[in-house]
Design a protein around this motif. Structure first.
Motif, short mmCIF file in Angstrom:
data_model
loop_
_atom_site.label_atom_id
_atom_site.label_comp_id
_atom_site.label_asym_id
_atom_site.label_seq_id
_atom_site.Cartn_x
_atom_site.Cartn_y
_atom_site.Cartn_z
N SER A 193 0.76 -1.32 0.09
CA SER A 193 -0.09 0.15 0.15
C SER A 193 0.87 1.26 -0.16
N ALA A 194 0.53 2.41 0.02
CA ALA A 194 1.02 3.69 0.04
C ALA A 194 1.91 3.76 1.22
N GLU A 195 1.53 3.17 2.54
CA GLU A 195 1.93 3.11 3.60
C GLU A 195 3.26 2.49 3.72
N SER A 196 3.18 1.16 2.85
CA SER A 196 4.36 0.22 2.82
C SER A 196 5.29 0.37 1.62
N GLY A 197 5.00 1.50 0.85
CA GLY A 197 5.88 1.91 -0.21
C GLY A 197 5.52 1.89 -1.62
N LEU A 198 4.07 1.34 -1.71
CA LEU A 198 3.71 1.36 -3.09
C LEU A 198 3.55 3.00 -3.46
N ARG A 230 2.92 -2.37 -11.39
CA ARG A 230 3.18 -1.40 -10.47
C ARG A 230 4.60 -1.25 -9.90
N GLU A 231 4.73 0.11 -9.42
CA GLU A 231 6.42 0.31 -8.80
C GLU A 231 5.78 0.73 -7.21
N CYS A 232 7.25 0.18 -6.52
CA CYS A 232 7.29 0.39 -5.06
C CYS A 232 8.75 0.98 -4.79
N LEU A 233 8.80 1.19 -3.47
CA LEU A 233 10.17 1.67 -3.10
C LEU A 233 10.75 0.20 -3.13
N LEU A 234 12.07 0.25 -3.16
CA LEU A 234 12.77 -1.12 -3.39
C LEU A 234 12.48 -1.92 -2.06
N LYS A 271 14.16 1.23 -6.35
CA LYS A 271 12.65 0.86 -6.48
C LYS A 271 12.33 -0.60 -6.97
N THR A 272 11.39 -1.24 -6.54
CA THR A 272 10.99 -2.45 -7.22
C THR A 272 9.85 -2.37 -8.04
N THR A 273 10.00 -2.85 -9.30
CA THR A 273 8.67 -2.90 -10.25
C THR A 273 8.31 -4.27 -10.25
N ILE A 274 6.90 -4.43 -10.19
CA ILE A 274 6.16 -5.67 -10.21
C ILE A 274 5.13 -5.95 -11.34
N GLU A 275 5.17 -7.03 -12.27
CA GLU A 275 3.95 -7.23 -13.00
C GLU A 275 3.18 -8.31 -12.08
#
Length: 279
Positions: A193-198, A230-234, A271-275
């Motif tokens: 989520s936004a709180e966990s880095g999304l 989607r992308e998130c902090l690493l 960052k980490t990008t996931i599919e």
């Protein structure tokens, strides 16, 4: 979740570096498949002695995260190394692969008796393969009424039995083998989520984030499945075949990670990008 100072360590053979000791960048793609995991690392201004000591087959471990929360995103061996001069700097590019020796060199020439089951054969082949096994749960435990001849590279034989005959996932992640039903995940429970880095998807491109992925199914046929990027902090916790719960304005619910990439630079992307696909 509170994020602290970026941290990463790079171990090559017996030498270990932190970002305070060495400026380095990394790219670690990953995929929910039997393909060999790889990593590319660019290290700046290593000493001549260290550069000359890096050889193919050397163990390499890359950990990344934040102060107080760091974990492995790649474990493997050097597959190629090269140096490039850029002004006063020397950039050493290291390509690495997981299970390099086991993947390339381990061979088998065995015949299993009539009535043998795939589970028994796979367990025996995994012993020859030599990697740690985390999960071994075949979706279909095929029986071979006439027995089974296994000859050639162990990785090819294993891939054929596990993915083709038993319709199962064959995944190597940080030196650990996972074999299970491809419809299920390997780890569950992480909430993104936004709180966990999304990171929020840009509105202008949000509608284009739906993609299609070609997947080979029974009898060699291919089908398309809808996935989302989607992308998130690493986040070293995120890896192929994990099931994550995504909470965002545009995507909610449990999703299976089909692939992605960890990207790190001390003063750039972290960052980490996931599919993902819904499950």
């Amino acid at each position: 979740m509170k994020f602290w100072k970026r941290q990463a360590t790079l171990q090559i053979g017996s030498k270990r570096f932190g970002m305070d000791d060495l400026y380095f960048k990394f790219t670690v793609p990953f995929e929910d498949s039997e393909k060999l995991g790889t990593a590319t690392i660019e290290a700046y201004n290593l000493s001549p002695a260290t550069r000359n000591s890096i050889k193919k087959g050397m163990p390499i471990i890359l950990n990344a995260g934040y102060e107080g929360d760091i974990g492995a995103i790649f474990t493997g061996k050097v597959s190629q190394v090269s140096d490039k001069h850029s002004g006063t700097e020397v950039i050493t590019t290291i390509a690495a692969a997981e299970a390099l020796e086991e993947w390339l060199s381990k061979e088998v020439n065995k015949t299993y008796t009539a009535g043998s089951k795939a589970s028994a054969i796979v367990k025996d082949l995994l012993n020859i393969f030599g990697l740690e096994v985390g999960t071994m749960e075949l979706a279909v435990d095929k029986e071979y009424p006439r027995g089974k001849v296994c000859k050639g590279k162990v990785k090819n034989v294993l891939t054929e039995i596990v993915t083709s005959d038993c319709k199962s996932r064959f995944l190597i992640r940080n030196g650990i083998v996972t074999i299970n039903d491809p419809k299920t995940g390997t780890k569950t429970g992480y909430v993104l989520s936004a709180e966990s880095g999304l990171l929020q998807a840009a509105e202008a491109t949000d509608r284009t984030e739906t993609t299609t992925r070609q997947t080979t199914v029974k009898d060699g046929k291919e089908k398309q499945e809808v996935t989302y990027k989607r992308e998130c902090l690493l986040n070293y916790h995120l890896a192929p075949a994990d099931v994550v719960k995504i909470k965002s304005d545009t995507l909610n619910g449990n999703h299976l990670i089909k692939g992605g990439q960890h990207t790190g630079c001390p003063d750039g992307d972290w960052k980490t990008t996931i599919e993902v696909k819904p499950v």
